[in-house]
Design an enzyme around this catalytic site. Structure first.
Site, PDB file in Angstrom:
ATOM      1  CG  ASP A  18      -2.191   0.674   1.150  1.00  0.00           C
ATOM      2  OD1 ASP A  18      -2.172   1.907   1.027  1.00  0.00           O
ATOM      3  OD2 ASP A  18      -3.236   0.004   1.181  1.00  0.00           O
TER       4      ASP A  18
ATOM      5  CG  HIS B 266      -5.135   3.784   1.269  1.00  0.00           C
ATOM      6  ND1 HIS B 266      -4.859   2.439   1.163  1.00  0.00           N
ATOM      7  CD2 HIS B 266      -6.389   3.943   0.778  1.00  0.00           C
ATOM      8  CE1 HIS B 266      -5.898   1.817   0.638  1.00  0.00           C
ATOM      9  NE2 HIS B 266      -6.852   2.708   0.399  1.00  0.00           N
TER      10      HIS B 266
ATOM     11  CB  SER C 152      -9.381   0.710   0.863  1.00  0.00           C
ATOM     12  OG  SER C 152      -8.915   0.806  -0.457  1.00  0.00           O
TER      13      SER C 152
END
Length: 699
Positions: A190, A228, A409
């Site tokens: 990620d 994220h 996600s």
């Protein structure tokens, strides 16, 4: 007309009509034009070129899969490039281009005589499956399903009441006494992760930043690319310390693998490329990761990335991926579309029931669903590399920063955490066993069985921990092998779909060897559909062990595609391979009267005019059946004496039942012409001709 791209070497099957007509195959023209070559052995597909769709790939580099590393040096020299990455585990190199486009590099490479190169492809564009930052609605969970209520959310953390996702999947403090993912390494593939966050201190081990070949020290802030990855990491393994939040698997350790880096350093949206993703996956596998979380994706089918995923699964790593946030049915997005992964949809809870989130992508590859709406988790601190803001109303006393995100996600890391807990209890479990255990114990809240929206339902950790690990119901690898009719060469870029009665499906494409690999899939009965080759892919045709110099294997006819289906095929540990033989029919008939020419003959040659495969006397309205030939052929008309005037020769090719008008012009003063649907199109030069060919698979 659609372009269908296919290559193969010629199997020297000479028809009976040729063998009696001219057994010596002596050419009628100069030897340099039609050299005698009575037999060519099949060499298979030599170089496969990845698809180039406008806007779906990045410029600046090419990825080369090889069998012979020394041949890569020829490519580097031809494109004036530089090798920037070596992946010997999967036999791939990445070459940086110097002021040359990928298309130009393809053209340079196709002009080389190469052995031992499997494929050349670009790096495709990928995106983080971007979540939405949300402000929690206090009324959202007021109408609660029995058993889903705030009093049950007692995880010993000050923000326990916000962790509805943990409660939904059956997490309890008592459950953690049995297993909490202790010492299971989870790779978060990620953006980077802020290992200095109070809820992640002690949870983040050494990671990897592949774009810079940099090992990231344990416990440091590596949140390059944004917040994220830190949010994902918190859901998986935020620690249990009475403050802030706690993850699904608080005993697990997070290994950051940075594939969305600082855009100012790597360009674009920060995506480092399929090559560096493969490097990160391989590094994580080789450094002990047991499960990986992938909350990102894109459209291009990358052979490099597929091989990296296969490498991880072959080494026992469970791959969890987000389904995507496209709302509608989404197929052929990657890595979600690779076989063997656990694809996760996002679920919501409202009005007393669970439901699929409106944004969640539907797919015939969804395995399970997990909470993905209004998910509170860790985000980088204000002084962190990846700080992008936080929710100031979250009452944490540890000084940490948090925010509410939603998206698939956020759903995937719930499942990744579940997998980490299960791997503590079942340390030797294979990827297919873990996936099947999750599917067998999921809560089918809508009563549909498997469906495109939620897969088998809501993942339930409590049920999975109590359920036995399946010992039957899966295979470590299933292969579909696609060849010509005689089994002489493998056919690449063929799509293979494996569909079950419930509508769920696996997809893969055949590689340069003609094999589509399906690692760690369920056993059972499938309807298997095989079709192709993919018209977006390119390849170099082989010739006598080398690729044809300049031979960009373009077959311009949709009729050359073949399909096959196998209904009710049983996949089991005793049946792990399906052999598929493509076959073709090709007949030629001419309508032009050539009585003014001296001894005209119908001649079958290879596309470079290096070999004559057969000849027979020309006869108007006679059908010449070439269906026993396999590979690539061209054909034309040859006379003993030059033509006095230009003569247009017309006819019809019936290819796999489809009639295709063909023609060629025998010019005054010449003795031969190629016949095809483009009037004898030469893709090469007069000195090095490459005629449009017909690709057939024989009978």
């Amino acid at each position: 007309m659609r372009k269908v791209l296919l290559i193969a070497s010629i199997v020297a099957l000479i028809l009976a009509l040729f063998s009696c007509a001219n057994p010596s195959f002596e050419p009628r023209s100069k030897a340099k034009d039609l050299a005698s070559l009575p037999e060519i052995k099949s060499q298979g597909y030599h170089i496969l070129f990845g698809e180039l769709r406008d806007g779906e790939y990045t410029e600046g580099k090419i990825l080369v899969g090889y069998n012979d590393r020394s041949e890569v040096d020829k490519i580097v020299k031809a494109v004036n490039g530089k090798v920037v990455l070596e992946l010997p585990q999967i036999k791939v190199v990445s070459i940086k281009l110097n002021g040359m486009t990928v298309k130009q590099a393809y053209d340079k490479i196709k002009a080389l005589a190469l052995k031992g190169i499997r494929y050349v492809e670009p790096s495709y564009k990928r995106e983080l499956i971007k979540p939405t930052v949300v402000k929690p609605n206090p009324d959202m969970y007021k109408i609660r399903k029995p058993g889903l209520n705030s009093t049950a959310r007692d995880y010993g953390e000050e923000l326990s009441n916000e962790l509805w996702g943990l409660e939904a999947i059956g997490v309890t403090q008592q459950l953690w006494e049995e297993a909490s993912g202790t010492n299971i390494i989870v790779a978060v593939v990620d953006t980077g992760v802020d290992g200095t966050h109070p809820d992640l201190e002690g949870q983040v081990i050494a990671g990897y930043r592949p774009a810079f070949d940099e090992e990231l020290p344990a416990g440091t802030d590596s949140s390059y690319g944004g917040s994220h990855g830190t949010h994902v990491a918190g859901t998986i393994a935020a620690k249990k310390d009475g403050k802030g939040i706690v993850g699904v698997a608080p005993g697990a350790k997070i290994m950051p693998i940075v594939i969305f880096d600082d855009p100012a350093l790597v360009g674009g949206n920060g995506y480092v490329g399929d090559d560096y993703v493969a490097a990160g996956i391989i590094w994580a596998t080789d450094h002990g990761a047991k499960v990986m979380n992938h909350s990102w994706g894109g459209w291009g089918y990358s052979y490099t990335m597929k091989e990296a995923f296969d490498y991880a699964m072959e080494h026992g790593v469970v791959m969890v991926v987000s389904a995507g946030n496209n709302t509608s049915d989404s197929h052929h997005q990657y890595p979600a579309g690779y076989p063997g992964v656990i694809q996760v949809a996002a679920l919501d809870y409202y009005g007393g029931t669970f439901r699929v989130a409106g944004f969640s992508s539907r797919s015939d590859g969804v395995s399970v669903g997990a909470p993905g709406v209004t998910i509170l988790s860790t985000v980088p601190g204000e002084d962190s590399i990846g700080y992008e803001g936080h929710n100031e109303n979250v009452p944490a006393t540890n000084g940490g920063t948090y925010d509410y995100y939603q998206g698939t996600s956020m759903a995937a890391p719930h499942v990744t955490g579940v997998v980490a807990v299960l791997l503590q209890k079942f340390p030797n479990a294979k990827p297919w066993q873990i996936r099947k255990l999750l599917e067998n114990t999921a809560f089918d809240f809508n009563g549909n069985g498997w469906d495109h929206d939620t897969g088998y339902g809501l993942v339930k950790l409590d049920a999975a921990l109590q359920g036995p690990l399946p010992t039957q119901g899966g295979v470590e690898e299933f292969q579909v092998v696609v060849t010509d009719a005689k089994g002489n060469f493998g056919v690449p870029t063929v799509f293979v779909s494996m569909m079950r009665d419930n509508g769920s499906c696996y997809y893969a494409k055949t590689g340069p060897d003609g094999i589509a690999r399906f690692p760690h899939i369920d056993s059972g009965t499938y309807d298997i559909f095989v079709g192709g080759p993919d018209h977006w892919d390119r390849a170099l045709a082989p010739y006598d062990g080398e690729s044809i110099p300049g031979g960009y294997a373009i077959a311009l006819r949709m009729a050359e595609e073949r399909q096959a289906s196998f209904v009710g095929f049983g996949v089991s540990p005793d049946a792990t391979q399906l052999n598929v033989n493509f076959n073709s029919t090709l007949q030629v008939k001419f309508s032009t009267n050539l009585s003014t020419l001296k001894d005209p003959q119908f001649v079958v040659v290879d596309p470079l005019l290096r070999g004559v495969y057969g000849r027979v006397a020309y006869a108007r309205n006679q059908t010449y059946d070439l269906s026993l030939l396999s590979g690539q052929i061209s054909f034309g008309i040859q006379t003993l004496l030059p033509a006095a005037t230009d003569i247009t020769i017309q006819g019809t090719v019936t290819l796999n039942g489809e009639d295709i008008p063909v023609y060629g012009v025998l010019k005054a003063g010449t003795t031969w012409t190629i016949i095809d649907d483009f009037g004898g199109l030469n893709l090469g030069t007069d000195s090095q001709p490459i005629y449009v060919w017909w690709t057939i698979f024989g009978q």
